[in-house]
Design a protein around this motif. Structure first.
Motif, PDB file in Angstrom:
ATOM      1  N   GLN A 232       0.821  -1.233   0.000  1.00  0.00           N
ATOM      2  CA  GLN A 232       0.000   0.000   0.000  1.00  0.00           C
ATOM      3  C   GLN A 232       0.847   1.272   0.000  1.00  0.00           C
ATOM      4  OE1 GLN A 232      -2.157  -0.977   3.744  1.00  0.00           O
ATOM      5  NE2 GLN A 232      -4.016  -0.426   2.603  1.00  0.00           N
ATOM      6  N   ARG A 233       2.178   1.107   0.139  1.00  0.00           N
ATOM      7  CA  ARG A 233       3.045   2.261   0.417  1.00  0.00           C
ATOM      8  C   ARG A 233       2.859   3.429  -0.558  1.00  0.00           C
ATOM      9  NH1 ARG A 233       7.013   1.686   4.268  1.00  0.00           N
ATOM     10  NH2 ARG A 233       7.409  -0.519   4.054  1.00  0.00           N
ATOM     11  N   MET A 234       2.960   3.144  -1.847  1.00  0.00           N
ATOM     12  CA  MET A 234       2.907   4.221  -2.846  1.00  0.00           C
ATOM     13  C   MET A 234       1.544   4.919  -2.866  1.00  0.00           C
ATOM     14  SD  MET A 234       5.920   4.275  -4.265  1.00  0.00           S
ATOM     15  CE  MET A 234       7.312   3.326  -3.739  1.00  0.00           C
ATOM     16  N   ASP A 235       0.465   4.092  -2.784  1.00  0.00           N
ATOM     17  CA  ASP A 235      -0.873   4.696  -2.788  1.00  0.00           C
ATOM     18  C   ASP A 235      -1.145   5.471  -1.507  1.00  0.00           C
ATOM     19  OD1 ASP A 235      -1.719   4.060  -5.323  1.00  0.00           O
ATOM     20  OD2 ASP A 235      -2.343   2.035  -4.745  1.00  0.00           O
ATOM     21  N   ALA A 236      -0.543   5.017  -0.405  1.00  0.00           N
ATOM     22  CA  ALA A 236      -0.739   5.728   0.871  1.00  0.00           C
ATOM     23  C   ALA A 236      -0.153   7.137   0.782  1.00  0.00           C
ATOM     24  CB  ALA A 236      -0.087   4.948   2.009  1.00  0.00           C
ATOM     25  N   LEU A 238      -0.027   8.946  -1.951  1.00  0.00           N
ATOM     26  CA  LEU A 238      -1.033   9.699  -2.721  1.00  0.00           C
ATOM     27  C   LEU A 238      -2.178  10.146  -1.825  1.00  0.00           C
ATOM     28  CD1 LEU A 238      -1.444   7.718  -6.076  1.00  0.00           C
ATOM     29  CD2 LEU A 238      -0.570  10.039  -5.804  1.00  0.00           C
ATOM     30  N   LYS A 239      -2.643   9.221  -0.963  1.00  0.00           N
ATOM     31  CA  LYS A 239      -3.766   9.540  -0.062  1.00  0.00           C
ATOM     32  C   LYS A 239      -3.407  10.688   0.877  1.00  0.00           C
ATOM     33  CE  LYS A 239      -6.806   5.604   0.434  1.00  0.00           C
ATOM     34  NZ  LYS A 239      -6.505   4.161   0.309  1.00  0.00           N
ATOM     35  N   LEU A 240      -2.184  10.638   1.431  1.00  0.00           N
ATOM     36  CA  LEU A 240      -1.744  11.708   2.348  1.00  0.00           C
ATOM     37  C   LEU A 240      -1.737  13.053   1.617  1.00  0.00           C
ATOM     38  CD1 LEU A 240       1.228   9.944   4.184  1.00  0.00           C
ATOM     39  CD2 LEU A 240      -0.837  10.821   5.280  1.00  0.00           C
ATOM     40  N   LEU A 241      -1.196  13.050   0.393  1.00  0.00           N
ATOM     41  CA  LEU A 241      -1.101  14.301  -0.370  1.00  0.00           C
ATOM     42  C   LEU A 241      -2.490  14.829  -0.740  1.00  0.00           C
ATOM     43  CD1 LEU A 241       1.925  13.372  -2.684  1.00  0.00           C
ATOM     44  CD2 LEU A 241       1.947  14.994  -0.783  1.00  0.00           C
ATOM     45  N   ALA A 242      -3.397  13.905  -1.086  1.00  0.00           N
ATOM     46  CA  ALA A 242      -4.751  14.322  -1.487  1.00  0.00           C
ATOM     47  C   ALA A 242      -5.530  14.850  -0.287  1.00  0.00           C
ATOM     48  CB  ALA A 242      -5.489  13.141  -2.112  1.00  0.00           C
ATOM     49  N   SER A 243      -5.232  14.290   0.889  1.00  0.00           N
ATOM     50  CA  SER A 243      -5.973  14.681   2.082  1.00  0.00           C
ATOM     51  C   SER A 243      -5.461  16.010   2.659  1.00  0.00           C
ATOM     52  CB  SER A 243      -5.854  13.560   3.117  1.00  0.00           C
ATOM     53  OG  SER A 243      -6.459  13.946   4.322  1.00  0.00           O
ATOM     54  N   TYR A 244      -4.135  16.177   2.703  1.00  0.00           N
ATOM     55  CA  TYR A 244      -3.566  17.379   3.352  1.00  0.00           C
ATOM     56  C   TYR A 244      -3.201  18.486   2.362  1.00  0.00           C
ATOM     57  CZ  TYR A 244      -3.351  14.820   7.705  1.00  0.00           C
ATOM     58  OH  TYR A 244      -3.676  14.129   8.840  1.00  0.00           O
ATOM     59  N   ARG A 245      -2.991  18.109   1.098  1.00  0.00           N
ATOM     60  CA  ARG A 245      -2.633  19.063   0.033  1.00  0.00           C
ATOM     61  C   ARG A 245      -1.543  20.066   0.443  1.00  0.00           C
ATOM     62  NH1 ARG A 245      -6.291  18.699  -4.090  1.00  0.00           N
ATOM     63  NH2 ARG A 245      -5.764  20.728  -4.902  1.00  0.00           N
ATOM     64  N   PRO A 246      -0.369  19.563   0.855  1.00  0.00           N
ATOM     65  CA  PRO A 246       0.706  20.495   1.233  1.00  0.00           C
ATOM     66  C   PRO A 246       1.262  21.188  -0.017  1.00  0.00           C
ATOM     67  CG  PRO A 246       1.555  18.259   1.141  1.00  0.00           C
ATOM     68  CD  PRO A 246       0.071  18.157   0.893  1.00  0.00           C
ATOM     69  N   GLU A 247       1.706  22.440   0.164  1.00  0.00           N
ATOM     70  CA  GLU A 247       2.322  23.131  -0.982  1.00  0.00           C
ATOM     71  C   GLU A 247       3.736  22.629  -1.203  1.00  0.00           C
ATOM     72  OE1 GLU A 247       2.607  27.421  -1.288  1.00  0.00           O
ATOM     73  OE2 GLU A 247       0.469  27.496  -1.703  1.00  0.00           O
ATOM     74  N   SER A 248       4.413  22.286  -0.091  1.00  0.00           N
ATOM     75  CA  SER A 248       5.766  21.747  -0.245  1.00  0.00           C
ATOM     76  C   SER A 248       5.938  20.591   0.724  1.00  0.00           C
ATOM     77  CB  SER A 248       6.805  22.826   0.043  1.00  0.00           C
ATOM     78  OG  SER A 248       6.719  23.213   1.386  1.00  0.00           O
ATOM     79  N   CYS A 249       6.493  19.500   0.207  1.00  0.00           N
ATOM     80  CA  CYS A 249       6.579  18.284   1.017  1.00  0.00           C
ATOM     81  C   CYS A 249       7.865  17.542   0.647  1.00  0.00           C
ATOM     82  CB  CYS A 249       5.354  17.426   0.693  1.00  0.00           C
ATOM     83  SG  CYS A 249       5.457  15.748   1.313  1.00  0.00           S
TER      84      CYS A 249
END
Length: 463
Positions: A232-236, A238-249
């Motif tokens: 699940q690592r790679m999709d997880a 994506l989920k974090l980015l879609a949920s928090y939408r950070p400008e820089s990570c």
């Protein structure tokens, strides 16, 4: 009950009036913990091992220390600072120049690889008091006889653990062997691996040790841990980015291969990401870092070795794609977010096989970890995650006497773009990067390609 505190006023140190006035002018109100613990030791001329991370104020600690005994009238190298990368060497030299403003005419020179050798020889012939450089290039100058270290008072090893990670032990040992025995040696390191013990045992005289608590203030950084299955690592991510939408990570991976897989996976889902690994040519590394710093790249995917020494302000989020094998490295990764008063988020993905690593982090932090189920992440609606800026690359740099003002002028002059739409400008020897807001990127590109910069037509492309 009497509580003894370390005096944190710079005026409590035996510094010159000019240095104190300069520190005041630079806005150094009081000493950071690492400065308060290490400066009294350094100013007594003793050897020091200091455990402190980037952003703790360590550069000013050794900077004030090495400038104090300097004799401006003797034009030989009196202090040498070894750094792992060119970016860090540039940062350190910049800070030292600000600190040296109090003294007359102190020359500070950087000697790093990835730039031509010839001009460095010319600069050395004019004499320099302080040299900041990377081990490989310093070693080359010593071999060629263009650099002499017989008048050295102070040797600083900055981010020593990282120099060892990069395989510089032998180079450092060879450099130290060409310095006077009665020098002062200052070693700064975020972690304390075996190689550091070996270095200090071999090359230091009865070093004093100071350690600054590297744990983060929970109010400043919120950490969350998610248990995942390895597939699940790679999709997880994506989920974090879609949920928090950070400008820089910054997303930390273990191997170069894992970095590349993640970059490809994010790219396939329309997220702008680039990998930073130890194999990148300096030119490509400059480009990736410039794009990340100017906010035209959303996710920087990096290995620990490649990311050390990065100085990025306003980093919204850190993702540990896999937990670090060492709890201290975890603390170090997490400490890259939540700087300068902003709140930071640190998200860690933990597969069952990494449970013992999570346990080690819990032990080091002396508090239970904050676990959340992956199913709690809900994608926020909206556009796909796109960075606010776009970078234009200009095919000329410092060596062609290009200045930031020239680029700004070419973009804004005579009914050009509004200045507010233009972001950071980064100059390198043979190329320059300028960030512009996404909606004016095409217009900016056309303007630079059709017009002239400093009277010349230069090649400009969108990255």
């Amino acid at each position: 009950m009497q509580v003894t505190t370390v005096n944190s006023a710079f005026s409590s140190l035996p510094l010159s009036a000019a240095m104190l006035a300069n520190l005041d002018a630079l806005g150094y109100a009081e000493m950071t913990p690492i400065q308060a613990q290490s400066l009294p030791v350094i100013l007594k001329g003793l050897d020091l091992i200091a455990q402190a991370k980037t952003g703790s104020g360590k550069t000013a600690a050794f900077g004030i220390g090495l400038l104090s005994p300097l004799n401006p009238r003797f034009f030989g190298c009196q202090a040498l600072v070894l750094c792992p990368t060119r970016e860090l060497a540039d940062q350190v030299a910049k800070e030292l120049r600000r600190l040296a403003r109090a003294a007359d005419n102190v020359k500070i020179l950087t000697l790093c690889g990835g730039v031509p050798f010839g001009p460095q020889i010319g600069s050395l012939e004019h004499g320099a008091h302080v040299i900041v450089g990377t081990p490989g290039r310093i070693q080359e100058h010593l071999k060629k006889g263009t650099l002499k270290l017989d008048g050295l008072n102070t040797l600083v090893l900055d981010e020593a653990d990282r120099m060892l990670d990069m395989g510089f032990y032998d180079s450092i040992a060879e450099i130290i062997n060409q310095t006077p025995a009665k020098r002062q040696t200052l070693l700064f390191s975020a972690t304390y691996p075996a190689g550091i013990k070996q270095l200090s045992a071999t090359f230091m005289r009865d070093p004093q040790q100071v350690k600054v608590e590297a744990l983060h203030d929970d109010a400043q950084i919120e950490q969350r841990f998610y248990e995942i299955a390895p597939e699940q690592r790679m999709d997880a991510v994506l989920k974090l980015l879609a949920s928090y939408r950070p400008e820089s990570c910054v997303a930390f991976c273990f191997t170069k291969q894992q970095c590349q897989e993640l970059v490809d996976h994010l790219g396939a889902h329309g997220i702008s990401a680039a990998a930073l690994n130890g194999d990148l040519e300096q030119r490509d590394r400059d480009q990736v870092l410039a794009m990340f710093a100017n906010r035209s790249l959303s996710v920087l995917v990096a290995t620990d070795v490649a990311a050390r020494g990065l100085d990025i302000d306003a980093l919204d989020m850190v993702i540990n794609v896999e937990l670090a094998r060492d709890a201290e490295i975890h603390i170090h990764r997490v400490g890259r977010t939540g700087r300068a008063g902003a709140k930071g988020l640190a998200m860690s993905l933990v597969a069952p096989a990494e449970g013992h690593r999570a346990q080690a982090i819990e032990t080091l932090q002396k508090s239970p970890l904050n676990w959340h189920p992956l199913s709690s992440l809900k994608a926020k609606s909206g556009e796909p995650l796109q960075p606010p800026m776009v970078t234009l690359c200009i095919g000329a740099g410092r060596k062609e006497k290009l200045r930031p003002g020239d680029i700004l002028g070419a973009l804004t002059g005579e009914a050009g773009l509004p200045g507010a739409k233009i972001g950071k400008i980064a100059l390198f020897d043979y190329q320059a990067f300028v960030a512009v807001e996404r909606d004016v990127a095409k217009q900016a590109l056309k303007r630079l390609n059709d017009g002239k910069i400093k009277g010349r037509s230069l090649k400009v492309r969108l990255l």
